[in-house]
Design a protein around this motif. Structure first.
Motif, short mmCIF file in Angstrom:
data_model
loop_
_atom_site.label_atom_id
_atom_site.label_comp_id
_atom_site.label_asym_id
_atom_site.label_seq_id
_atom_site.Cartn_x
_atom_site.Cartn_y
_atom_site.Cartn_z
N PRO A 11 -3.15 7.02 -1.82
CA PRO A 11 -2.95 8.46 -2.07
C PRO A 11 -1.52 8.75 -2.54
O PRO A 11 -0.56 8.13 -2.06
N ASP A 12 -1.39 9.71 -3.46
CA ASP A 12 -0.07 10.10 -3.97
C ASP A 12 -0.07 11.61 -4.21
O ASP A 12 -0.98 12.13 -4.86
N GLU B 161 -6.75 0.76 3.46
CA GLU B 161 -6.22 1.34 4.71
C GLU B 161 -4.80 0.84 4.98
O GLU B 161 -3.89 1.61 5.31
N MET B 162 -4.60 -0.49 4.83
CA MET B 162 -3.28 -1.08 5.05
C MET B 162 -2.27 -0.51 4.05
O MET B 162 -1.12 -0.21 4.41
N SER B 163 -2.71 -0.35 2.81
CA SER B 163 -1.82 0.16 1.76
C SER B 163 -1.39 1.59 2.07
O SER B 163 -0.21 1.94 1.91
N ALA B 164 -2.34 2.41 2.50
CA ALA B 164 -2.03 3.82 2.81
C ALA B 164 -1.00 3.89 3.94
O ALA B 164 -0.05 4.68 3.89
N GLU B 165 -1.18 3.01 4.95
CA GLU B 165 -0.22 2.99 6.07
C GLU B 165 1.19 2.60 5.59
O GLU B 165 2.19 3.22 5.94
N THR C 197 2.48 2.78 2.53
CA THR C 197 3.10 3.75 1.62
C THR C 197 3.53 5.01 2.38
O THR C 197 4.54 5.61 2.05
N GLU C 198 2.77 5.37 3.42
CA GLU C 198 3.17 6.53 4.23
C GLU C 198 4.54 6.28 4.86
O GLU C 198 5.43 7.13 4.85
N LYS C 199 4.71 5.05 5.40
CA LYS C 199 5.99 4.69 6.02
C LYS C 199 7.11 4.71 4.98
O LYS C 199 8.22 5.15 5.24
N THR C 200 6.78 4.22 3.76
CA THR C 200 7.78 4.18 2.69
C THR C 200 8.23 5.59 2.32
O THR C 200 9.41 5.86 2.12
N GLU C 201 7.22 6.51 2.23
CA GLU C 201 7.53 7.89 1.84
C GLU C 201 8.46 8.54 2.87
O GLU C 201 9.37 9.27 2.53
#
Length: 545
Positions: free
Chosen positions: A471-472, A534-538, A540-544
């Motif tokens: 998601p973006d 799911e792993m990717s979303a987690e 990227t959320e941390k990165t954001e």
């Protein structure tokens, strides 16, 4: 079309090629001819009848590729029991769900798998077993459940050993078996396969004799299999890849099955060499493991001619190596799903390399295919992506006790909707570009991860790569690549992006790149993209943040 039952096929092949080896377990030093295979499965069919299993009764089977599994598949095909295949990686909640949903009366199981005790798990699911008389289990949670049989001779409370089970054959004479044998019809359900359940609970796909016999026959025809071939089968039996593309394709052509109980790349290479295998099956990750094994060059795989790479998208570079480095010049790609028994399309042995590495071939004989707009349902022109739908003998009878899901999968005109995005070229060859769920929509642009994966595979440092959407807030979705590097190679995210620049469109260059050693996998060797998402979303959320 062959209007025969699984049992009729075994008898036919034993009569035609009695002295040809039917199966070999090199690790166990077991070799049996088609005549012996026919006799063994007759005796086991009698054992199923003698223990009290009626025609149409559901028998769950849970183990790796043991000889008892193979014999049970074809013995039930002679006496009408419905084999319910259980994923080897299941734990207690999943096993309980399957036994309950399938109305299984019987469970055949191995003692353990990769350190997990199946005996402990069945005792947890059915605590009544420990105090039950063998064959007379009464479970509050599983009202149909009666008996458990172990593939071995160790004694466990309430559980028949394999030899105790086989002894029930003495209660049934030849005439009784024959009466049951001739009562079966090609349209009877013979197998229930539970889909891996990437969304919601797994569904029980009901497959008939007609489904699996004809699919196996057409698969083997496409590979040019004969009694002179020796097919190495390291893919799991509980999945259609093992028990239709593997055993059924072999038996319908009197081909010798060379069986690995569990996949190990070095062991498979050893089997191919020692047994002079002409065919080898595998999902792409298996072929990648074999090709990248440090001892690969020391094995002689020159007898290989054919085989199938399937189960998930087949990277073009891997396909080329299987042809050039392994010598499997006629390797084929097969595409389908459990609901279609499973193969819908397959490349041919004489297809040029370009077609074999860039498409999944053409539909089998007796199989209709159309590609439709997923929104409107209208057929799309050649060259335009859409959802692949298929119709014919190979479409499942339905999902067990799930009419709503069956109606959602098969429309009123008999078309099975696969959920896969496909493109057909002017020669009738089909390319699968992704799942409808996998497609990434970035700023209104449809992006198919498969295209980017194929490009990145060409980088000399990359062993494997998977691309997913995350998601973006600005573009709706962005791309994330998960990369496995070859042994001893180093690569940074920025170096990989630089490699992409000027070669693929800017919006197709992954914004996020992660390096990993392994992917989340199903027991049948498929990469679980939904878990990667799911792993990717987690991440990227941390990165954001």
């Amino acid at each position: 079309m062959v209007e025969k039952t699984v049992g009729q096929i075994v008898r036919e092949r034993a009569a035609m090629h009695p002295t040809t080896e039917a199966y070999v377990y090199p690790e166990r030093d077991i070799r049996k001819t088609y005549k012996e295979f026919d006799e063994e499965t007759d005796r086991l069919a009698k054992a199923f009848m003698g223990i009290g299993i009626a025609k149409g009764e559901h028998i769950a089977i849970w183990s790796d590729n043991k000889r008892e599994w193979l014999l049970s598949q074809f013995a039930t095909g002679k006496m009408g029991g419905v084999l319910v295949t259980v994923n080897t990686s299941y734990q207690s909640a999943e096993l309980e769900y399957l036994l309950k949903q399938s109305d299984a009366t019987t469970l055949i199981l191995g003692e353990e798998f990769k350190g997990t005790s199946y005996i402990d798990i069945i005792n947890e699911v059915c605590p009544e077993l420990k105090t039950a008389e063998k064959g007379a289990v009464s479970s509050g949670k599983l009202p149909h459940f009666k008996r458990v049989i172990v593939m071995g001779e160790n004694q466990f409370p309430g559980i028949y050993t394999w030899s105790e089970f086989e002894a029930f054959a003495d209660r049934v004479d030849d005439d009784q078996l024959e009466e049951r044998f001739v009562s079966m019809e090609p349209d009877d359900v013979i197998n229930i396969q539970y889909t891996s359940g990437t969304t919601g609970f797994p569904k029980g796909v009901m497959l008939t004799h007609r489904n699996v016999v004809n699919n196996g026959k057409l698969i083997g025809d496409t590979m040019n299999l004969s009694e002179l071939d020796r097919l190495c089968i390291p893919v799991p039996f509980f999945h259609c890849f093992g028990c239709v593309l593997g055993t059924m394709a072999a038996v319908t052509h009197s081909t010798t099955m060379v069986i690995a109980e569990q996949f190990d790349p070095k062991r498979v290479l050893q089997m191919v060499q020692d047994e002079k295998c002409t065919g080898l099956h595998g999902v792409p990750t298996m072929f990648i493991a074999e090709l990248n094994h440090p001892d690969f060059a020391s094995f002689d795989t020159s007898t290989l001619r054919t085989g199938i790479m399937a189960g998930s998208p087949c990277p073009i570079e891997v396909m080329k190596k299987v042809i050039n480095d392994m010598g499997a010049s006629e390797i084929t790609i097969a595409y389908g799903q459990t609901e279609s028994s499973p193969v819908i399309t397959q490349t041919r042995a004489d297809d040029d390399i370009e077609k074999r590495v860039s498409t999944v071939g053409k539909p089998h004989a007796e199989v209709e295919v159309k590609i439709v707009d997923p929104v409107t349902g209208e057929q799309v022109p050649t060259g335009v992506p859409g959802e692949l739908c298929t119709r014919g003998y190979h479409v499942m009878k339905g999902y067990y006790k799930n009419e709503e899901a069956t109606r959602n999968a098969i429309d009123e005109d008999g078309w099975l909707h696969t959920g896969d995005i496909a493109v057909e070229d002017e020669d009738g060859y089909i390319a699968i570009t992704g799942r409808i769920k996998d497609m990434v929509i970035r700023g209104g642009e449809n992006i198919y991860p498969r295209e980017i994966e194929e490009f990145l595979y060409q980088h000399l440092s990359i062993q494997d790569v998977q691309v997913v959407g995350v998601p973006d807030p600005k573009y709706g979705e962005e791309l994330m690549a998960w990369v496995i590097l070859k042994e001893g190679q180093q690569l940074s995210a920025e170096e990989l992006r630089e490699y992409c620049r000027g070669k693929i469109s800017r919006h197709k260059i992954p914004r996020y790149i992660e390096f990993t050693k392994e992917y989340p996998m199903t027991a049948s060797g498929k990469i679980q993209k939904f878990k990667l998402r799911e792993m990717s979303a987690e991440r990227t959320e941390k990165t954001e943040v």
